[in-house]
Design a protein around this motif. Structure first.
Motif, short mmCIF file in Angstrom:
data_model
loop_
_atom_site.label_atom_id
_atom_site.label_comp_id
_atom_site.label_asym_id
_atom_site.label_seq_id
_atom_site.Cartn_x
_atom_site.Cartn_y
_atom_site.Cartn_z
N LYS A 24 0.83 -1.22 0.00
CA LYS A 24 0.00 0.00 0.00
C LYS A 24 0.86 1.27 0.00
O LYS A 24 0.39 2.33 -0.37
CB LYS A 24 -0.96 0.01 1.19
CG LYS A 24 -0.29 0.12 2.55
CD LYS A 24 -1.31 0.18 3.68
CE LYS A 24 -0.63 0.17 5.03
NZ LYS A 24 -1.58 0.28 6.13
N TYR A 25 2.13 1.14 0.44
CA TYR A 25 3.02 2.30 0.44
C TYR A 25 3.95 2.32 -0.77
O TYR A 25 4.79 3.20 -0.88
CB TYR A 25 3.86 2.33 1.72
CG TYR A 25 3.04 2.56 2.98
CD1 TYR A 25 1.98 3.47 3.01
CD2 TYR A 25 3.34 1.88 4.16
CE1 TYR A 25 1.25 3.67 4.17
CE2 TYR A 25 2.61 2.08 5.32
CZ TYR A 25 1.56 2.98 5.32
OH TYR A 25 0.83 3.19 6.46
N GLY A 26 3.80 1.34 -1.66
CA GLY A 26 4.63 1.31 -2.87
C GLY A 26 6.11 1.27 -2.57
O GLY A 26 6.90 2.00 -3.16
N GLN A 154 8.25 6.53 -12.07
CA GLN A 154 8.02 5.59 -13.17
C GLN A 154 8.47 6.25 -14.48
O GLN A 154 8.23 7.44 -14.71
CB GLN A 154 6.52 5.27 -13.23
CG GLN A 154 6.18 4.08 -14.09
CD GLN A 154 4.72 3.68 -13.90
OE1 GLN A 154 4.14 3.90 -12.84
NE2 GLN A 154 4.14 3.09 -14.92
N LYS A 155 9.14 5.49 -15.32
CA LYS A 155 9.77 6.06 -16.53
C LYS A 155 8.76 6.82 -17.39
O LYS A 155 9.04 7.92 -17.88
CB LYS A 155 10.40 4.91 -17.33
CG LYS A 155 11.22 5.36 -18.53
CD LYS A 155 12.09 4.21 -19.02
CE LYS A 155 12.80 4.58 -20.31
NZ LYS A 155 12.05 4.19 -21.49
N VAL A 189 16.49 4.04 -14.89
CA VAL A 189 16.96 3.09 -13.88
C VAL A 189 16.20 1.78 -14.06
O VAL A 189 14.97 1.74 -13.87
CB VAL A 189 16.74 3.65 -12.45
CG1 VAL A 189 17.29 2.68 -11.41
CG2 VAL A 189 17.39 5.02 -12.30
N PRO A 190 16.89 0.70 -14.43
CA PRO A 190 16.21 -0.58 -14.66
C PRO A 190 15.56 -1.12 -13.39
O PRO A 190 16.01 -0.85 -12.27
CB PRO A 190 17.35 -1.51 -15.12
CG PRO A 190 18.48 -0.62 -15.50
CD PRO A 190 18.34 0.63 -14.68
N ASN A 199 7.50 -3.74 -11.53
CA ASN A 199 7.13 -4.29 -12.85
C ASN A 199 7.60 -3.42 -14.01
O ASN A 199 7.55 -3.85 -15.16
CB ASN A 199 5.60 -4.45 -12.94
CG ASN A 199 5.09 -5.46 -11.93
OD1 ASN A 199 5.76 -6.45 -11.65
ND2 ASN A 199 3.92 -5.21 -11.37
N VAL A 200 8.02 -2.19 -13.70
CA VAL A 200 8.40 -1.25 -14.77
C VAL A 200 9.74 -0.59 -14.43
O VAL A 200 10.16 -0.58 -13.27
CB VAL A 200 7.33 -0.16 -14.96
CG1 VAL A 200 6.03 -0.75 -15.49
CG2 VAL A 200 7.07 0.60 -13.66
N ASP A 201 10.38 -0.04 -15.46
CA ASP A 201 11.61 0.71 -15.24
C ASP A 201 11.27 2.10 -14.69
O ASP A 201 10.16 2.59 -14.84
CB ASP A 201 12.39 0.85 -16.55
CG ASP A 201 13.02 -0.47 -16.99
OD1 ASP A 201 13.14 -1.39 -16.15
OD2 ASP A 201 13.37 -0.59 -18.18
#
Length: 290
Positions: A24-26, A154-155, A189-190, A199-201
């Motif tokens: 919930k806090y990412g 998030q990219k 940043v990968p 799940n994402v760069d």
């Protein structure tokens, strides 16, 4: 005290405190010291600086900030992380203040007055994806004295902040960021540089705050209301988007007339307008509400 920014030391801290990541806090912690050093360099942190860090986590980037800044204020919402920060990872630094609060509810202007005499601060953060936009807009709209904001996001969000009219990513966030600051993507940043792996760069973007906005407008709040209404339903024409926006109270005929006055076609959509054109449109509409 072990320096964080690598998997071994990060895992050791997490195990020592039996810490479980809160979705919930990412929470995604950086485990790459090269990236951390580049963020500090991109933010231009030096011994004159008071830095606000949003979401320090276990203190990975905070350690680097404390080494380089005069003073650091770290705001962390998760109370389970406070003992780790206070008793362990940041215990040897005397230039850190840790606030266990929700950044969206903190009076940051008061923090700046208290900690930096009201002078502009630098914000550095590895932001949770789900709350990136509210945090950035909150900083800008409350007119906190800011030098710059250097953030990991998030990219695709970083890309959205710096694009111009006519692109699919262009929207209210692009316009707001560019009104208040000059955006510049510093690096991508990968996903593998984080624990747990997202799940994402990601990307690091630096927003260098303008001394004064690049456009002048009679009613800043109304301009952003106009911008938001223009992008709420992207496929609608500007006339329909603004004419149907409940809070704006604008007649479609008046919007059409303003567009005509600006030499813009009646079927134009919000995504085609520049920041300067939104300011001009707002000025034309400001005295013409119902």
């Amino acid at each position: 005290m072990a320096t964080l920014g690598n998997p071994t030391n990060t895992i050791a801290v997490l195990q020592r405190y039996n810490f479980n990541f809160q979705k919930k806090y990412g929470q995604n912690f950086l485990i790459d010291s090269n990236i951390l050093e580049k963020i500090i360099a991109a933010a231009g942190i030096d011994k004159d600086d008071c830095v606000l860090e949003i979401g320090p986590g276990i203190g990975t980037m905070t350690q680097y900030l404390c080494e380089n800044a005069r003073e650091v204020v770290a705001v962390e919402i998760d109370k389970k992380l406070i003992p780790i920060l206070e008793q362990d990872t940041l215990s040897s630094y005397d230039n850190i203040t840790i606030l266990n609060e929700d950044i969206l509810k903190v009076d940051i202007n008061a923090v700046v007055r208290e900690r930096n005499g009201g002078r502009p601060i630098k914000v550095v953060a590895n932001l949770p994806y789900y709350i990136t936009t509210p945090i950035i807009m909150g900083l800008f709209e409350s007119h906190v004295p800011l030098d710059s904001i250097t953030i990991m996001v998030q990219k695709e969000v970083a890309e959205r902040m710096q694009v111009g009219p006519g692109t699919k990513d262009y929207g209210a966030l692009s316009l707001a960021v560019q009104y208040y600051a000059k955006p510049e993507v510093v690096m991508t940043v990968p996903a593998g540089c984080f624990m747990p792996r997202p799940n994402v760069d990601s990307a690091v973007i630096r927003l260098t705050c303008h001394d004064k906005p690049p456009v002048t407008v009679s009613d800043e709040k109304m301009m952003f209301d106009v911008i938001r209404a223009s992008f709420n339903q992207r496929r609608k024409t500007l006339v329909n988007g603004l004419g149907n926006a409940a809070g704006l109270n604008l007649k479609k005929e008046r919007v059409l007339s303003a567009l005509e006055e600006m030499g813009l076609p009646p079927a134009i959509r919000g995504e085609a307008l520049t920041l300067r054109e939104f300011a001009a449109l707002t000025d034309l509409l400001a005295g013409e509400r119902l």
